[in-house]
Design a protein around this motif. Structure first.
Motif, PDB file in Angstrom:
ATOM      1  N   ASP A 120       2.046   1.582  -3.534  1.00 37.87           N
ATOM      2  CA  ASP A 120       0.979   2.053  -4.358  1.00 37.87           C
ATOM      3  C   ASP A 120       0.646   3.585  -4.257  1.00 37.87           C
ATOM      4  O   ASP A 120       0.699   4.379  -5.106  1.00 37.87           O
ATOM      5  CB  ASP A 120       0.322   0.872  -4.314  1.00 37.87           C
ATOM      6  CG  ASP A 120      -0.088  -0.128  -4.641  1.00 37.87           C
ATOM      7  OD1 ASP A 120       0.877  -0.325  -5.582  1.00 37.87           O
ATOM      8  OD2 ASP A 120      -0.474  -0.918  -4.655  1.00 37.87           O
ATOM      9  N   ALA A 121       0.275   3.988  -2.925  1.00 42.81           N
ATOM     10  CA  ALA A 121       0.418   5.465  -3.280  1.00 42.81           C
ATOM     11  C   ALA A 121       1.113   6.174  -3.062  1.00 42.81           C
ATOM     12  O   ALA A 121       1.000   7.283  -3.824  1.00 42.81           O
ATOM     13  CB  ALA A 121       0.195   5.878  -1.205  1.00 42.81           C
ATOM     14  N   VAL A 167       6.016  -1.372 -12.558  1.00 44.86           N
ATOM     15  CA  VAL A 167       5.186  -1.474 -11.445  1.00 44.86           C
ATOM     16  C   VAL A 167       4.975  -2.737 -10.096  1.00 44.86           C
ATOM     17  O   VAL A 167       5.825  -2.214  -9.304  1.00 44.86           O
ATOM     18  CB  VAL A 167       3.528  -1.215 -12.074  1.00 44.86           C
ATOM     19  CG1 VAL A 167       2.613  -0.928 -10.808  1.00 44.86           C
ATOM     20  CG2 VAL A 167       3.973   0.215 -12.604  1.00 44.86           C
ATOM     21  N   ARG A 214       9.911   7.536  -9.820  1.00 43.59           N
ATOM     22  CA  ARG A 214       9.187   5.418 -10.669  1.00 43.59           C
ATOM     23  C   ARG A 214       9.534   5.456  -9.039  1.00 43.59           C
ATOM     24  O   ARG A 214      10.444   4.551  -8.596  1.00 43.59           O
ATOM     25  CB  ARG A 214      10.449   5.332 -11.174  1.00 43.59           C
ATOM     26  CG  ARG A 214       9.909   5.986 -12.494  1.00 43.59           C
ATOM     27  CD  ARG A 214      10.794   5.456 -14.109  1.00 43.59           C
ATOM     28  NE  ARG A 214      12.037   5.543 -13.756  1.00 43.59           N
ATOM     29  CZ  ARG A 214      12.845   5.084 -14.808  1.00 43.59           C
ATOM     30  NH1 ARG A 214      12.881   4.284 -15.128  1.00 43.59           N
ATOM     31  NH2 ARG A 214      14.556   5.324 -14.557  1.00 43.59           N
ATOM     32  N   SER A 221       0.618  -1.300   0.035  1.00 41.88           N
ATOM     33  CA  SER A 221      -0.346  -0.412   0.312  1.00 41.88           C
ATOM     34  C   SER A 221       0.808   1.269  -0.052  1.00 41.88           C
ATOM     35  O   SER A 221       0.903   2.323  -0.858  1.00 41.88           O
ATOM     36  CB  SER A 221      -1.068   0.177   1.496  1.00 41.88           C
ATOM     37  OG  SER A 221      -2.051  -1.178   1.585  1.00 41.88           O
ATOM     38  N   ARG A 260       3.406   5.979  -5.274  1.00 42.65           N
ATOM     39  CA  ARG A 260       3.544   5.427  -7.120  1.00 42.65           C
ATOM     40  C   ARG A 260       2.149   6.962  -7.800  1.00 42.65           C
ATOM     41  O   ARG A 260       2.601   7.725  -8.170  1.00 42.65           O
ATOM     42  CB  ARG A 260       3.495   4.605  -7.207  1.00 42.65           C
ATOM     43  CG  ARG A 260       3.532   4.346  -8.565  1.00 42.65           C
ATOM     44  CD  ARG A 260       3.027   3.218  -9.427  1.00 42.65           C
ATOM     45  NE  ARG A 260       4.596   1.916  -9.242  1.00 42.65           N
ATOM     46  CZ  ARG A 260       3.890   0.984  -7.949  1.00 42.65           C
ATOM     47  NH1 ARG A 260       2.127   1.251  -7.453  1.00 42.65           N
ATOM     48  NH2 ARG A 260       4.478   0.168  -7.548  1.00 42.65           N
ATOM     49  N   ALA A 261       1.720   6.674  -6.882  1.00 40.27           N
ATOM     50  CA  ALA A 261       0.462   7.867  -7.806  1.00 40.27           C
ATOM     51  C   ALA A 261       0.468   9.391  -7.020  1.00 40.27           C
ATOM     52  O   ALA A 261       0.491  10.279  -7.826  1.00 40.27           O
ATOM     53  CB  ALA A 261      -0.631   7.664  -6.764  1.00 40.27           C
ATOM     54  N   GLU A 262       1.323   9.580  -5.918  1.00 42.90           N
ATOM     55  CA  GLU A 262       2.142  10.948  -5.399  1.00 42.90           C
ATOM     56  C   GLU A 262       2.916  11.612  -6.169  1.00 42.90           C
ATOM     57  O   GLU A 262       2.942  12.463  -6.679  1.00 42.90           O
ATOM     58  CB  GLU A 262       1.934  10.989  -3.860  1.00 42.90           C
ATOM     59  CG  GLU A 262       1.079  10.502  -2.884  1.00 42.90           C
ATOM     60  CD  GLU A 262       1.619  10.218  -1.045  1.00 42.90           C
ATOM     61  OE1 GLU A 262       0.814   9.976  -0.646  1.00 42.90           O
ATOM     62  OE2 GLU A 262       1.936  10.263  -1.151  1.00 42.90           O
ATOM     63  N   GLU A 263       3.546  10.823  -6.993  1.00 38.44           N
ATOM     64  CA  GLU A 263       5.238  10.823  -7.236  1.00 38.44           C
ATOM     65  C   GLU A 263       4.839  10.781  -8.834  1.00 38.44           C
ATOM     66  O   GLU A 263       6.145  10.703  -9.283  1.00 38.44           O
ATOM     67  CB  GLU A 263       6.617  10.146  -6.378  1.00 38.44           C
ATOM     68  CG  GLU A 263       6.630  10.522  -4.694  1.00 38.44           C
ATOM     69  CD  GLU A 263       6.605  11.930  -5.381  1.00 38.44           C
ATOM     70  OE1 GLU A 263       7.294  12.127  -6.151  1.00 38.44           O
ATOM     71  OE2 GLU A 263       6.382  12.905  -3.533  1.00 38.44           O
ATOM     72  N   THR A 264       3.902  10.860  -9.577  1.00 41.02           N
ATOM     73  CA  THR A 264       4.024  10.160 -10.724  1.00 41.02           C
ATOM     74  C   THR A 264       4.489  11.283 -11.943  1.00 41.02           C
ATOM     75  O   THR A 264       4.073  12.279 -11.383  1.00 41.02           O
ATOM     76  CB  THR A 264       2.405  10.300 -11.150  1.00 41.02           C
ATOM     77  OG1 THR A 264       1.505   8.562 -10.480  1.00 41.02           O
ATOM     78  CG2 THR A 264       2.428   9.745 -12.781  1.00 41.02           C
TER      79      THR A 264
END
Length: 230
Positions: A147-148, A211, A158, A144, A150-154
């Motif tokens: 995943d969080a 990913v 990476r 988790s 990755r979404a925050e640092e798009t």
């Protein structure tokens, strides 16, 4: 030359990865509890992941970091009715809270480099069974976190997760011995193979990102499901 921090760099997968990176000329900042056994060429940073609150004071100033690889981890198997608060806290601190805190501290340096974070998780982070409640919970939390992040640092940092299955490490051998379970290293993936795969993840061109990558040996050893004497 890249600057890469590796946790758990003196044993198992972390030591193998550190050896690969230093041999090819990368600068490796090796976060360890004990620098004994650290591959030659790595720069030791001594810190205890069981005490995440002290990590900030243990780290040197890092202005540019190409990658952070979370290899360190512990596992203390036991049934839910036998796991006390102290064990739960230690497992969660080392496997989840410390990676979160270390990542938080180093994010400015990772953003500056448009770098990478690699979480070395476990198959237990995806599903677990008897005796692995604490370990599985900590690794599910690590998924988790990844995943969080990755979404925050798009588009900036990476974030990849590698899920090795049974891997032939000292920790695996020790666990099997404690549980009085049969162990056949030929049915496990070598730490060197897992480390080489992580190095490939680090080497992905900037226009791509791994990913989730799950690894399992072709003929895995069943996980122990009972404590000795139960």
């Amino acid at each position: 030359m890249s600057t890469i921090m590796v946790t758990g760099a003196s044993r198992g997968i972390g030591a193998e990865l550190t050896g690969i990176l230093t041999a090819r000329g990368d600068r490796v900042l090796a976060l360890v509890r004990d620098p004994a056994g650290l591959p030659e060429g790595a720069e030791a940073i001594v810190a205890d992941l069981a005490d995440p609150a002290r990590l900030a004071s243990a780290l040197p100033a890092v202005g540019h970091l190409d990658a952070l690889v979370h290899c360190a981890g512990i596992s203390d198997p036991g049934p839910v009715d036998g796991i006390g608060v102290e064990l739960w806290q230690r497992e969660l601190n080392v496997n989840l809270v410390a990676p979160a805190e270390l990542t938080r501290i180093l994010l400015p340096a990772l953003r500056s480099a448009r770098g990478q974070v690699v979480f070395v998780n476990s198959g237990a982070g995806l599903s677990t069974g008897p005796l692995w409640a604490a370990y599985g919970a900590s690794k599910a939390g690590l998924k988790s976190l990844a995943d969080a992040l990755r979404a925050e640092e798009t588009g900036v940092v990476r974030v990849s997760t590698v899920y090795p299955g049974n891997t032939d490490t000292d920790m695996q051998r020790q666990l099997r011995a404690e549980l009085q379970a049969d162990y056949d290293p030929s049915r496990a993936t070598s730490a060197a193979t897992v480390a080489a795969t992580i190095a490939q993840v680090l080497d992905m061109p900037a226009d791509a990102m791994v990913v989730d990558l799950r690894m399992v040996p072709p003929n895995p050893i069943p996980h122990p499901t009972r404590m000795p004497g139960r």
